[in-house]
Design a protein around this motif. Structure first.
Motif, PDB file in Angstrom:
ATOM      1  N   GLY A  36       0.836  -1.193   0.000  1.00  0.00           N
ATOM      2  CA  GLY A  36       0.000   0.000   0.000  1.00  0.00           C
ATOM      3  C   GLY A  36       0.871   1.244   0.000  1.00  0.00           C
ATOM      4  O   GLY A  36       2.096   1.160   0.095  1.00  0.00           O
ATOM      5  N   LEU A  37       0.239   2.379  -0.094  1.00  0.00           N
ATOM      6  CA  LEU A  37       0.958   3.646  -0.135  1.00  0.00           C
ATOM      7  C   LEU A  37       1.709   3.913   1.165  1.00  0.00           C
ATOM      8  O   LEU A  37       1.364   3.366   2.219  1.00  0.00           O
ATOM      9  N   SER A  38       2.699   4.770   1.080  1.00  0.00           N
ATOM     10  CA  SER A  38       3.387   5.234   2.278  1.00  0.00           C
ATOM     11  C   SER A  38       2.370   5.925   3.183  1.00  0.00           C
ATOM     12  O   SER A  38       1.591   6.764   2.726  1.00  0.00           O
ATOM     13  N   GLY A  39       2.346   5.549   4.448  1.00  0.00           N
ATOM     14  CA  GLY A  39       1.409   6.154   5.382  1.00  0.00           C
ATOM     15  C   GLY A  39       0.079   5.436   5.477  1.00  0.00           C
ATOM     16  O   GLY A  39      -0.793   5.841   6.258  1.00  0.00           O
ATOM     17  N   PRO A 166       4.166   5.701  -9.893  1.00  0.00           N
ATOM     18  CA  PRO A 166       2.840   5.085  -9.781  1.00  0.00           C
ATOM     19  C   PRO A 166       2.753   4.002  -8.708  1.00  0.00           C
ATOM     20  O   PRO A 166       3.761   3.434  -8.307  1.00  0.00           O
ATOM     21  N   TYR A 167       1.526   3.766  -8.256  1.00  0.00           N
ATOM     22  CA  TYR A 167       1.232   2.600  -7.415  1.00  0.00           C
ATOM     23  C   TYR A 167       0.169   1.789  -8.127  1.00  0.00           C
ATOM     24  O   TYR A 167      -0.913   2.310  -8.449  1.00  0.00           O
ATOM     25  N   GLU A 168       0.472   0.525  -8.396  1.00  0.00           N
ATOM     26  CA  GLU A 168      -0.465  -0.359  -9.081  1.00  0.00           C
ATOM     27  C   GLU A 168      -1.226  -1.176  -8.040  1.00  0.00           C
ATOM     28  O   GLU A 168      -0.652  -2.036  -7.378  1.00  0.00           O
ATOM     29  N   GLU A 169      -2.509  -0.886  -7.903  1.00  0.00           N
ATOM     30  CA  GLU A 169      -3.319  -1.592  -6.916  1.00  0.00           C
ATOM     31  C   GLU A 169      -3.402  -3.081  -7.249  1.00  0.00           C
ATOM     32  O   GLU A 169      -3.466  -3.462  -8.415  1.00  0.00           O
ATOM     33  N   PRO A 170      -3.410  -3.951  -6.233  1.00  0.00           N
ATOM     34  CA  PRO A 170      -3.547  -5.392  -6.471  1.00  0.00           C
ATOM     35  C   PRO A 170      -4.870  -5.708  -7.170  1.00  0.00           C
ATOM     36  O   PRO A 170      -5.906  -5.104  -6.854  1.00  0.00           O
TER      37      PRO A 170
END
Length: 201
Positions: A36-39, A166-170
């Motif tokens: 998940g994202l930082s934080g 980017p963050y690629e969601e599962p």
């Protein structure tokens, strides 16, 4: 590693097997992969889950992203290639822990689907539990526990997930834990309930 070196390395089977170690521990071993994202609350949740496992007398260990970068992955940056190498190494370490009969909790942003898929492929079916610690970018920025979003917005940090990377969601995680809605206690309960349902603990 050269082709000659690779050809001279032979896998040596162990006398004590993973199954032997699991029987001694009294439970199965697996990787619980918090992403998940930082934080978002990955480290908080991983440590809270481990505390409950430890209180029950189960063998567990947390591999935390920041902590690992102080040692094993010291020197790796945050560009795409270094991020991939970071996760590849952690996947291999987690595999060793699973072989040792330990419930292994990893707390890493691990933003790329491909890298998480590689980590999953290293262990047997049913031994990889992907937990998407879901939290909106807005909420993560509001928390900004380490002050990193502020630095990223100011251009002081490059390749920051959610801002300049980017963050690629599962696609299909075993669990989705929305830390914007659930308390830590509720989140821990959800993870433990899944492990019990699957007969891991």
């Amino acid at each position: 590693m050269t082709r000659e070196t690779t050809a001279n390395i032979v896998w040596h089977p162990t006398t004590v097997t993973k199954e032997d170690r699991q029987r001694r521990a009294g439970h199965k071993s697996c990787v619980i992969w918090f992403t998940g994202l930082s934080g978002a609350g990955k480290s908080t949740l991983a440590n809270a889950v481990e505390y409950e496992l430890h209180e029950r007398g189960l063998s567990s260990y947390v591999l935390d992203g920041d902590n690992i970068r102080h040692g094993l992955n010291r020197g790796l940056g945050f560009g795409a290639e270094d991020r991939r190498e970071n996760i590849r190494r952690i996947g291999e370490v987690a595999k060793l822990f699973v072989d040792a009969g330990v419930i292994t909790l990893t707390a890493f942003i691990s933003p790329f689907q491909e890298d998480r898929a590689l980590a999953r492929s290293l262990v047997a079916d049913g031994e990889f539990v992907e937990v998407y610690v879901k939290c909106s970018l807005e909420e993560c920025e509001r928390r900004d526990v380490k002050g990193l979003y502020q630095k990223a917005r100011a251009g002081e940090i490059s390749h920051f997930t959610g801002i300049s990377s980017p963050y690629e969601e599962p696609d299909a995680p075993e669990l989705v834990i929305d830390t914007g809605k659930l308390t830590v206690e509720e989140s821990v309960h959800a993870v433990l309930a899944y492990l019990q349902q699957k007969g891991i603990v």
